[in-house]
Design an enzyme around this catalytic site. Structure first.
Site, PDB file in Angstrom:
ATOM      1  CD  GLU A  18       9.169 -10.789  -3.339  1.00 11.10           C
ATOM      2  OE1 GLU A  18       8.358 -10.491  -2.458  1.00 11.10           O
ATOM      3  OE2 GLU A  18       9.011 -11.724  -4.118  1.00 11.10           O
ATOM      4  CD  GLU A  51      -2.690  -1.138   2.592  1.00 14.98           C
ATOM      5  OE1 GLU A  51      -3.406  -2.117   2.813  1.00 14.98           O
ATOM      6  OE2 GLU A  51      -2.621  -0.136   3.352  1.00 14.98           O
TER       7      GLU A  51
END
Length: 393
Positions: free
Chosen positions: A372, A134
């Site tokens: 990641e 987000e």
């Protein structure tokens, strides 16, 4: 592609050698020839996508029980080093099915959820998308703001996600949402299986990125999206954060392996160029400073390959599933950036031109240090993990 015998997820060395050889041939004789077209069209050609499905690449890390090839992480990284040798958009096409999205289902889904989704994910019939990031919650999922609240027996999801890989073509979103404020029992994060056609989902336009043309990402908005109780992965509200952390840690080893593959390609392109391009009537490879660059590149690639294999071994054995993945990702993604930079330097002005492989690699690998978990986050995980071990003694 040869499919291992069903009944055991242990892929024999002979079977894996065949899988690896076929993947290497696919990458080098099919995909590499289309790299420029993929970059210009910003899409993977349908023929390549269909061939990848037929080879089982959409499910190479999905257990055989659920229709995949059943590769473990030590085999996954060998495959990833081959996939990293070409445009990273190829791997992105099926990466979430095998990795961060698919592994949430493999590791934490109920039998019913696995039965409903995994076989179709493994064949590529379903493209799964990992909806975690987000605007204010990227490398730190604990701060996410998307919510899921109960309404009768259903869940109502509201929030916005960004940079979501494969969102424009996703059939299934693996959505992380907060079901309660963080408390002593945990961060209050759950994970839901949300079909892309569910009312209230809006996928934004494809992001325009620095590199990795053909790998599509977009924002995804969830406005009063209603799903049933069967959508809650594992049937538990407390699985989400652990599922995210486990899936991301495994994915870091995979990304490290991709980085090694991309760095190897940049090195190979540079050796070929140095051996053939001339300056003052002699190949530039004859200059010692060029040889020094090549030597440093080779050293980085070899060190990265060894580190990836060790991290994968430690993951599979259960010896280290926290520090080693972050070490591998930190070193290998940073190494790939240095190697790509040196490759452009060796090519000189030619390396700055579109259509030259090292120019694309330079842009493509920059993202590897971000997703990641950024390099900075990996350093925090490593340092904090080491101190935590010391305190536990």
């Amino acid at each position: 592609m040869t499919t291992p015998a069903i009944g055991s997820d242990i892929v024999t060395a002979e079977d894996f050698r065949e899988i690896l050889n076929q993947t290497r041939d696919f990458v080098r004789s099919v995909v590499m020839k289309q790299e420029q077209r993929i970059a210009e069209d910003n899409r993977i050609p349908d023929r390549i996508a269909e061939q990848a499905k037929a080879m089982g690449l959409f499910g190479y890390a999905i257990p055989q029980q659920w229709g995949g090839l059943g590769l473990d992480l030590t085999q996954d990284v060998e495959l990833a080093m081959e996939l990293g040798y070409t445009t990273l958009a190829l791997r992105s096409m099926f990466g979430t099915n095998n990795g961060i999205a698919g592994q949430v289902l493999v590791g934490f889904g109920t039998t019913e959820q696995k039965t409903q989704w995994l076989e179709r994910i493994a064949t590529g019939e379903v493209v799964a998308s990992f909806a975690l990031t987000e605007s204010g919650a990227g490398s730190n999922p604990a701060s996410l703001r998307t919510t899921a609240r109960m309404s009768g027996s259903d869940w109502i999801i509201n929030g916005e996600k960004r940079f979501i890989t494969n969102a424009p073509v996703a059939d299934l979103f693996v959505v992380f949402a907060r079901t309660r404020p963080a408390d002593d029992n945990g961060p209050g994060i759950s994970v839901f299986l949300v079909p892309a056609g569910t009312p209230g989902i809006e996928v934004g336009p494809k992001d325009r990125k620095m590199g990795q043309e053909g790998a599509w990402t977009a924002e995804v908005r969830f406005q009063d999206v209603r799903v049933g109780p069967e959508a809650l992965i594992g049937g538990s509200e407390d699985i989400g954060y652990r599922a995210a952390m486990t899936s991301l840690a495994r994915g870091r080893v995979h990304i490290a392996a991709l980085s090694v593959g991309a760095a190897q390609r940049a090195l190979d392109e540079s050796v070929t160029y140095a051996a053939t391009a001339t300056q003052g009537g002699q190949p530039i490879g004859g200059f010692q400073l060029v040889q020094a660059l090549l030597a440093d590149m080779q050293t980085g690639v070899m060190a990265g390959r060894a580190l990836v294999r060790e991290a994968a071994r430690a993951w599979v054995s259960g010896e280290d599933r926290r520090i080693a993945p972050s070490v591998a990702k930190l070193y290998c993604t940073e190494m790939a950036g240095r190697v790509a930079d040196s490759a452009v330097q060796i090519h000189g002005g030619t390396g700055y031109m579109r259509g030259v492989p090292v120019e694309r690699i330079y842009r493509d690998v920059r993202l590897l240090r971000l997703y990641e978990g950024t390099s900075e986050i990996q350093r925090l995980i490593i340092g904090g993990g080491l101190l935590g071990k010391a305190r536990a003694r």
